[in-house]
Design a protein around this motif. Structure first.
Motif, short mmCIF file in Angstrom:
data_model
loop_
_atom_site.label_atom_id
_atom_site.label_comp_id
_atom_site.label_asym_id
_atom_site.label_seq_id
_atom_site.Cartn_x
_atom_site.Cartn_y
_atom_site.Cartn_z
N GLN A 104 -1.34 66.82 48.56
CA GLN A 104 -2.12 66.80 47.33
C GLN A 104 -3.59 67.17 47.57
N LYS A 105 -4.14 66.76 48.70
CA LYS A 105 -5.51 67.17 49.03
C LYS A 105 -5.61 68.68 49.14
N LYS A 106 -4.63 69.27 49.80
CA LYS A 106 -4.64 70.72 49.98
C LYS A 106 -4.48 71.44 48.64
N GLU A 107 -3.58 70.94 47.80
CA GLU A 107 -3.34 71.59 46.51
C GLU A 107 -4.53 71.46 45.56
N HIS A 108 -5.37 70.44 45.76
CA HIS A 108 -6.52 70.24 44.88
C HIS A 108 -7.83 70.68 45.52
N GLY A 109 -7.73 71.38 46.64
CA GLY A 109 -8.92 71.98 47.24
C GLY A 109 -9.85 71.00 47.94
N LEU A 110 -9.34 69.85 48.38
CA LEU A 110 -10.17 68.87 49.08
C LEU A 110 -9.97 68.97 50.58
N LYS A 111 -11.01 68.67 51.32
CA LYS A 111 -10.92 68.62 52.77
C LYS A 111 -10.44 67.23 53.20
N SER A 112 -10.03 67.12 54.46
CA SER A 112 -9.46 65.85 54.92
C SER A 112 -10.44 64.70 54.84
N GLY A 113 -11.74 64.98 55.00
CA GLY A 113 -12.74 63.91 55.00
C GLY A 113 -13.30 63.60 53.63
N ASP A 114 -12.87 64.33 52.58
CA ASP A 114 -13.44 64.10 51.25
C ASP A 114 -12.98 62.78 50.64
N VAL A 115 -11.76 62.39 50.91
CA VAL A 115 -11.22 61.16 50.34
C VAL A 115 -10.12 60.63 51.26
N SER A 116 -10.00 59.31 51.31
CA SER A 116 -8.94 58.67 52.09
C SER A 116 -8.36 57.50 51.30
N PHE A 117 -7.14 57.12 51.66
CA PHE A 117 -6.44 56.05 50.94
C PHE A 117 -6.27 54.84 51.85
N HIS A 118 -6.69 53.67 51.39
CA HIS A 118 -6.43 52.43 52.10
C HIS A 118 -4.97 52.04 51.88
N LYS A 119 -4.40 51.28 52.80
CA LYS A 119 -3.00 50.88 52.68
C LYS A 119 -2.74 50.12 51.39
N ILE A 129 -10.20 55.03 48.86
CA ILE A 129 -9.53 54.50 47.68
C ILE A 129 -8.82 53.20 48.05
N THR A 130 -9.15 52.10 47.36
CA THR A 130 -8.51 50.81 47.58
C THR A 130 -7.62 50.49 46.39
N GLY A 131 -6.93 49.33 46.49
CA GLY A 131 -6.05 48.91 45.40
C GLY A 131 -6.80 48.72 44.10
N GLY A 132 -8.01 48.12 44.17
CA GLY A 132 -8.80 47.93 42.96
C GLY A 132 -9.27 49.23 42.37
N GLU A 133 -9.61 50.20 43.23
CA GLU A 133 -10.06 51.51 42.75
C GLU A 133 -8.91 52.25 42.05
N VAL A 134 -7.68 52.04 42.53
CA VAL A 134 -6.51 52.66 41.89
C VAL A 134 -6.37 52.18 40.44
N VAL A 135 -6.57 50.86 40.23
CA VAL A 135 -6.49 50.30 38.88
C VAL A 135 -7.59 50.87 38.00
N ASN A 136 -8.81 51.06 38.57
CA ASN A 136 -9.91 51.64 37.79
C ASN A 136 -9.61 53.09 37.36
N ILE A 137 -8.93 53.82 38.24
CA ILE A 137 -8.64 55.23 37.95
C ILE A 137 -7.44 55.39 37.01
N LEU A 138 -6.36 54.68 37.30
CA LEU A 138 -5.11 54.87 36.56
C LEU A 138 -4.92 53.87 35.42
N GLY A 139 -5.77 52.85 35.35
CA GLY A 139 -5.59 51.84 34.31
C GLY A 139 -4.69 50.72 34.77
N ALA A 140 -4.29 49.88 33.84
CA ALA A 140 -3.46 48.72 34.17
C ALA A 140 -2.12 49.15 34.74
#
Length: 821
Positions: free
Chosen positions: A540-555, A599-610
């Motif tokens: 998804q990073k590659k398809e959206h034009g992001l580099k590896s260091g632009d964003v990361s996902f916490h477990k 990106i953490t679990g709380g950030e996911v809720v902020n982005i995608l909603g409840a």
């Protein structure tokens, strides 16, 4: 029309006499002639004689000849009547019309064949009053019929006469077979009555229609009906003229095009340009260099010879050229070289797919046999599992491992047999089947061929595609696969077919028998987490034009996406949710905004909603009749609760929760078992007749069916009838019989994963499901206690505690009243 007035067997002088006879002065003179009361009748067929009109008649009947000869020697007057049926050779009184025309014999001619031709002129209309004799010829008493016309010439009369002349002129113009002298005869007629008779006599109409005109006394009415007949004839002549003109134009255009094409061909030959013959020769040269079976080469040469004999503008020419090009483009004996490095193949499979160890092992075994045997004759693999688990991508990985070409054919919704076998070449728009088309596209006779969604093939009036696939997938038959369009046997035995399916129930039984089923179960939480880390997030990073260091996902973010926003066996929905989060980061990068790069679990809720889904958790055992069961769904395992309650009544049973027939039957079997063994479990038999039972499975909007809830239903009913508690954090699955036996069910791995997610500590399974547990990785059953049972007594002994619920129901029953006295 106008055929009667001009005779081919008359001399020029005769024709002039006839034109003089129908002149206006002569016509007036005819009206003053007297008509005898008794006349001999001459039946004629195929025409009707009108007053004032001259026609020739060939007399052949014996009676008619006697009448004509006698009349010609006397006053030459006869009565002419039409036959009702033209096929009657010897007409009787019933076979002739009652209304006819008195005629005068003008001339009698002897023909070389022995027949006699007479030329007669109509004088006036008559009606037969009485038939006097029939032998030697018809003789009748007649009365003259007078035509009724207005006393003064009116505008209507003039308009009607002019309309008749205009229509006749138009007919003369549209019919080139009528001689031009007819127009001169038409111009010499000024009386409306005679004009009507003249045109009616020469009208191209049936005898019955002409007879109808003759019988009408009102002159205006007769002329109006005649005009109607003439307008119909004009329409037919115009249509005929248009058709002839169009055909003539088409022929002229074809001749012109042919002439121009021949000139172009000569010029192309002179200039060295390519023509149709040169195209055929080029195909022949390519065919000589191609490696293919002798039979196919011979057939190809025969087709080229046939093309050379065709007109390049013929409709069959492009069809024949397309067919020859298909023969040339198909990879008959062209195969790619296989790479049987199994260690490399294993690395590719591990890299592309996480988990699925059993499936990968079976694929490696398959490739190992292929390496040793060098023969594709063997079972066709069918990857079976829920959507999104990687069935199709596994086929792509196999092609990559073998270094073979990869083709995919989607069978979802295919309902036409021609999609598999192709159309006959004689049909308009005919094409080969998709099997042959994909081989042409692959340019190899041994590709990895994915038959996607084989369980969604439909059958209808166009044929049965599933039956057509039997030949494709049968190793004993597909070496001589016959496509309807190709009309030649094609060897499919070198193709590695891999089918995919979501359900086995809808696959044709004979087709399923030809395939080896390899089941792909759903992924666990841990497996989905690893797949997201290694595959989905980088993709998804590659398809959206992001580099590896632009964003990361916490477990915690990945776990939140899996548990709160997806509920599936595969990872297709998870990939979409990862894409939504990555798009949010891509927007921030593009707009140069500050954002949280991890990106953490709380950030996911902020982005995608409840969160969309709630985890089904164990809900306790303080209420009797509530038992936790395990179910399999297309998106993985789920836990479900079965609730039972009793209320005073007459033993009525209510089932709710959108239960299917199988689950309803499980409830009935459980009740029957408890009624038969009530004393064993300390249940008062009166409770069945004095209390209504309601069994409910929550989530009533979701249809539920299957045998997995048999022992769960029984435990729920036993708990409500005995008011005993159910053991805490316990779940179960299995089917029951009326004898109390516990039968095995499927989907064990998915159900165990669902139990772990819900916090279940103990499971009850059928003894015969033990083999399924042994095939599951130990890490999935860790911290789970599994009880294996064979009958329901063991189930109830494990599930029900001696302890009653906090507020036990007090069963009361009405006393029986003796009413005998």
């Amino acid at each position: 029309m106008f055929k009667n007035i001009f005779l081919s067997d008359l001399t020029e002088g005769d024709a002039e006499d006839l034109i003089q006879i129908i002149s206006p002065d002569e016509e007036t003179k005819l009206k003053d002639d007297e008509v005898p009361e008794e006349v001999g009748l001459l039946p004629i067929r195929n025409t009707v004689l009108f007053p004032g009109v001259v026609i020739p008649i060939t007399v052949g009947r014996e009676k008619s000849i006697k009448l004509v000869k006698k009349a010609f020697k006397g006053d030459r007057i006869i009565g002419v009547v039409a036959q009702k049926n033209v096929d009657t050779e010897d007409p009787s009184v019933k076979d002739i019309y009652e209304v006819g025309t008195v005629a005068k014999i003008i001339k009698m001619l002897a023909q070389p064949d022995g027949n006699t031709t007479i030329i007669i002129q109509g004088k006036s209309r008559f009606k037969v009053d009485e038939m006097l004799t029939e032998d030697p010829y018809f003789k009748a008493r007649i009365s003259t019929l007078k035509s009724i016309f207005p006393s003064k010439k009116t505008k209507e009369t003039k308009a009607l006469k002019q309309s008749l002349k205009d229509s006749a002129t138009k007919i003369l113009r549209l019919n080139p077979e009528i001689p031009q002298e007819a127009q001169m005869a038409l111009d010499n007629i000024h009386d409306l009555g005679f004009l009507t008779h003249f045109l009616a006599s020469n009208l191209n109409a049936d005898v019955s229609d002409k007879q109808k005109l003759l019988e009408i006394n009102n002159g205006i009415e007769r002329a109006t009906l005649l005009l109607e007949y003439m307008l119909k004839e004009i329409q037919l002549l115009e249509l005929k003229y248009d058709i002839q003109k169009k055909v003539h134009t088409d022929i002229d255009q074809q001749q012109r095009d042919y002439y121009l094409r021949q000139q172009i061909k000569v010029m192309q030959d002179e200039l060295g340009f390519d023509g149709p013959d040169r195209e055929v020769e080029e195909l022949r040269l390519k065919g000589e260099k191609k490696q293919w079976p002798k039979e196919v080469k011979k057939h190809f040469e025969k087709e080229l010879d046939k093309i050379l004999r065709m007109n390049p503008q013929a409709a069959e020419y492009p069809v024949a050229m397309n067919y020859a090009e298909l023969l040339l483009d198909l990879p008959w004996d062209e195969c790619t070289k296989d790479d049987f490095d199994l260690n490399r193949a294993r690395k590719i499979l591990d890299k592309d797919h996480f988990g699925m160890e059993k499936v990968k092992e079976r694929i490696i075994e398959y490739l190992a046999v292929l390496k040793l045997k060098q023969d594709m004759k063997g079972p066709i693999l069918c990857l079976y599992g829920p959507p999104g688990v990687g069935k199709t991508s596994l086929g792509r990985s196999i092609a990559k491992a073998l270094k073979r070409k990869y083709v995919r054919m989607s069978l979802g919704g295919v309902h036409d047999e021609a999609e598999i076998r192709g159309h006959r070449k004689t049909y308009v728009g005919a094409l080969p089947g998709k099997v042959i088309q994909n081989l042409k596209k692959a340019k190899s006779s041994n590709p990895v061929f994915i038959l996607d969604e084989i369980d969604k093939v439909n059958s209808n009036f166009r044929g049965d595609p599933a039956s057509a696939l039997l030949e494709v997938l049968d190793p004993e038959q597909n070496n001589s696969f016959m496509d309807n369009y190709l009309e030649l046997e094609y060897d499919l035995s070198k193709v590695l077919f891999i089918a995919t399916a979501n359900s086995l129930d809808t696959i044709h039984p004979a087709l399923r028998d030809r395939m080896e089923i390899i089941e792909l179960t759903g992924y666990t939480l841990e497996e989905k987490t690893e797949i997201a880390k290694k595959h989905l997030i980088p993709k998804q990073k590659k398809e959206h034009g992001l580099k590896s260091g632009d964003v990361s996902f916490h477990k915690s973010a990945i776990t939140k996406l899996i548990e709160g926003y997806t509920r599936e066996s595969g990872v297709r929905g998870l990939e979409r949710k990862v894409g939504s989060v990555v798009r949010h980061a891509a927007k921030s990068v593009a707009m140069e905004q500050e954002f949280e790069k991890t990106i953490t679990g709380g950030e996911v809720v902020n982005i995608l909603g409840a969160e969309i889904f709630d985890k089904e958790l164990y809900q306790g055992n303080n209420v009797a009749g509530v038992v936790t069961g395990l179910a399999w769904t297309s998106v993985g395992g789920e836990i479900l609760f079965i609730e039972s309650s009793l209320s005073r009544g007459k033993g009525k049973l209510t089932l709710s929760g959108q239960l299917g027939d199988v689950m309803k039957e499980s409830a009935m079997a459980a009740i029957s078992y408890l009624k038969a063994n009530a004393e064993t479990y300390g249940i008062d038999y009166k409770v069945f007749d004095n209390y209504d039972l309601h069994v409910h499975v929550p989530a009533g909007a979701v249809p539920k069916d299957g045998p997995s809830a048999g022992i769960t239903m029984l435990t729920s009913l036993a708990s409500i009838y005995t008011q005993r508690k159910v053991k805490s954090k316990l779940a179960m699955t299995g089917e029951i019989t009326l004898r109390g036996k516990v039968l095995p069910v499927g989907g064990i791995k998915e159900k165990i994963l669902a139990a772990r997610r819900a916090g279940i500590k103990e499971l009850i399974l059928s003894e015969r499901n033990k083999r399924d547990i042994l095939e599951i990785d130990e890490k999935y059953t860790k911290n789970l206690t599994v009880h294996y049972v064979t009958d329901v007594e063991q189930v109830l002994e494990l599930a029900l505690l001696k302890e009653k619920v906090k507020s036990p129901m007090q069963f009361t029953f009405p006393e029986k009243v003796n009413i005998a006295n």
